[in-house]
Structures are given as C-alpha cells and as structure tokens.
Design a protein around this motif. Structure first.
Motif, PDB file in Angstrom:
ATOM      1  N   SER A  71       0.456  -3.415 -14.845  1.00 54.33           N
ATOM      2  CA  SER A  71       1.677  -2.625 -14.827  1.00 54.33           C
ATOM      3  C   SER A  71       2.515  -3.018 -13.627  1.00 54.33           C
ATOM      4  O   SER A  71       2.054  -3.701 -12.715  1.00 54.33           O
ATOM      5  N   LYS A  72       3.765  -2.582 -13.676  1.00 55.20           N
ATOM      6  CA  LYS A  72       4.658  -2.808 -12.545  1.00 55.20           C
ATOM      7  C   LYS A  72       5.554  -1.597 -12.396  1.00 55.20           C
ATOM      8  O   LYS A  72       6.067  -1.070 -13.381  1.00 55.20           O
ATOM      9  N   SER A  73       5.730  -1.156 -11.138  1.00 56.49           N
ATOM     10  CA  SER A  73       6.679  -0.105 -10.832  1.00 56.49           C
ATOM     11  C   SER A  73       7.835  -0.730 -10.076  1.00 56.49           C
ATOM     12  O   SER A  73       7.630  -1.600  -9.223  1.00 56.49           O
ATOM     13  N   PHE A  74       9.040  -0.278 -10.403  1.00 57.76           N
ATOM     14  CA  PHE A  74      10.212  -0.880  -9.776  1.00 57.76           C
ATOM     15  C   PHE A  74      11.338   0.139  -9.665  1.00 57.76           C
ATOM     16  O   PHE A  74      11.405   1.108 -10.417  1.00 57.76           O
ATOM     17  N   CYS A  75      12.221  -0.091  -8.700  1.00 53.54           N
ATOM     18  CA  CYS A  75      13.382   0.774  -8.488  1.00 53.54           C
ATOM     19  C   CYS A  75      14.350   0.603  -9.651  1.00 53.54           C
ATOM     20  O   CYS A  75      14.710  -0.518  -9.998  1.00 53.54           O
ATOM     21  N   ARG A  76      14.796   1.732 -10.251  1.00 45.99           N
ATOM     22  CA  ARG A  76      15.720   1.669 -11.389  1.00 45.99           C
ATOM     23  C   ARG A  76      17.057   1.056 -11.007  1.00 45.99           C
ATOM     24  O   ARG A  76      17.761   0.515 -11.853  1.00 45.99           O
ATOM     25  N   THR A  77      17.437   1.165  -9.738  1.00 49.08           N
ATOM     26  CA  THR A  77      18.752   0.679  -9.320  1.00 49.08           C
ATOM     27  C   THR A  77      18.728  -0.801  -8.953  1.00 49.08           C
ATOM     28  O   THR A  77      19.552  -1.565  -9.427  1.00 49.08           O
ATOM     29  N   CYS A  78      17.766  -1.222  -8.131  1.00 49.80           N
ATOM     30  CA  CYS A  78      17.809  -2.598  -7.624  1.00 49.80           C
ATOM     31  C   CYS A  78      16.695  -3.478  -8.183  1.00 49.80           C
ATOM     32  O   CYS A  78      16.722  -4.692  -7.978  1.00 49.80           O
ATOM     33  N   GLY A  79      15.725  -2.899  -8.892  1.00 57.60           N
ATOM     34  CA  GLY A  79      14.694  -3.727  -9.524  1.00 57.60           C
ATOM     35  C   GLY A  79      13.577  -4.184  -8.615  1.00 57.60           C
ATOM     36  O   GLY A  79      12.643  -4.844  -9.074  1.00 57.60           O
ATOM     37  N   SER A  80      13.628  -3.825  -7.338  1.00 63.83           N
ATOM     38  CA  SER A  80      12.559  -4.235  -6.417  1.00 63.83           C
ATOM     39  C   SER A  80      11.220  -3.657  -6.850  1.00 63.83           C
ATOM     40  O   SER A  80      11.152  -2.506  -7.282  1.00 63.83           O
ATOM     41  N   GLY A  81      10.168  -4.435  -6.678  1.00 65.93           N
ATOM     42  CA  GLY A  81       8.826  -3.930  -6.899  1.00 65.93           C
ATOM     43  C   GLY A  81       8.486  -2.894  -5.846  1.00 65.93           C
ATOM     44  O   GLY A  81       8.769  -3.097  -4.662  1.00 65.93           O
ATOM     45  N   VAL A  82       7.910  -1.779  -6.254  1.00 65.34           N
ATOM     46  CA  VAL A  82       7.515  -0.714  -5.331  1.00 65.34           C
ATOM     47  C   VAL A  82       6.049  -0.348  -5.600  1.00 65.34           C
ATOM     48  O   VAL A  82       5.489  -0.751  -6.623  1.00 65.34           O
ATOM     49  N   PRO A  83       5.414   0.401  -4.696  1.00 64.43           N
ATOM     50  CA  PRO A  83       3.988   0.715  -4.873  1.00 64.43           C
ATOM     51  C   PRO A  83       3.701   1.495  -6.157  1.00 64.43           C
ATOM     52  O   PRO A  83       4.580   2.169  -6.698  1.00 64.43           O
ATOM     53  N   TRP A  84       2.447   1.383  -6.606  1.00 62.41           N
ATOM     54  CA  TRP A  84       2.013   2.176  -7.758  1.00 62.41           C
ATOM     55  C   TRP A  84       0.556   2.590  -7.554  1.00 62.41           C
ATOM     56  O   TRP A  84      -0.160   2.030  -6.735  1.00 62.41           O
TER      57      TRP A  84
END
Ligand SMILES: [Zn+2]
Ligand SMILES: [Zn+2]
Length: 134
Positions: A71-84
C-alpha cells in the motif's frame, strides 16, 4: 528521546517521530519502483507509540494493491508519500525522504536488488554535481 519532524512537500500533512530507528529498508522490488516512480523505496520502521500526527490526517489518501500486502499513503494535494500504519497497527512505516533532518538508523538493508533497473545499479559511477551541470 530526541525527535524529528516530517511533512509532505506542500506542508498540509506533518508528523513527529522518535529520531532513532532500528531498521531502514531500501527496497528495489518492482512494486516499490512503480509506487515511488524511482529506483527504490526508502522506508524506516518504528513502533506506533513513537509516532504522532501533527496535522493533515484528513488530507491523506491510501492505495491498497488488490490481493497484496502493498500500500501507499500520500498527500491528496501534493502527492508526496507519507507514513502509514502496518496491517496490525503496531508499527509505522516512515518514508525516509519525508523527514526534516537525519534519522539515526541501527541497521540498513537493501532488498530485492535482483529486481533493480540497470540504470540504478551503478549510481556510484554516475557523474555527480552540486546542482544542475553547467
Ligand atoms: Zn502535501
Ligand atoms: Zn519493495
């Protein structure tokens, strides 16, 4: 224990985490190559209680690959990968590039190097510049 802050590029999603990690995985598997768009994923693992969201929980989207534990979590605005969070909720997986500052890492591992693309297998031989080449 000292802490590090991290965020996505636009800053909506931010977090704080203990600065020392047991393990870091640099994974070159096909799924990590595609999900990052780069040569490998750089993920740090920490206990869930060492991690705290500071902002932007509602700004996170998640993609879960059907039938796989990927899986991948990402910011809805900028698409950066964020922790999960890990499947059982006991660990947080932190993309190392989202941190501001240098984590202390006890042990680093490169994984699935048999799947790394040829263009990333000889990075130490690539001409290096401080900025763009002039
Ligand atoms: Zn963002
Ligand atoms: Zn991988």
């Amino acid at each position: 224990m000292s802490k590090l802050k991290g965020s996505c590029l636009c800053g909506k999603v931010s977090f704080e985490v203990a600065s020392s990690f047991d393990k870091m995985f640099l994974c070159s598997c096909d799924q990590c190559r595609q999900i990052t768009g780069s040569a490998f994923a750089s993920n740090l693992f920490t206990a869930a209680d060492q991690f705290k969201w500071l902002s932007g929980g509602d700004d996170i989207a998640n993609y879960q690959m059907p039938g796989r534990d990927i899986s991948k979590s990402f910011c809805r605005t900028c698409g950066s990968g964020v922790p999960w969070s890990s499947g059982d909720g006991t660990k947080m997986i932190v993309p190392a590039g989202s941190l501001q500052g240098e984590p202390e890492v006890a042990q680093m591992y490169r994984t699935f190097i048999s799947e790394q693309p040829l263009w990333s297998s000889t990075l130490d031989q690539v001409e290096a510049h401080e900025g763009f080449p002039s």
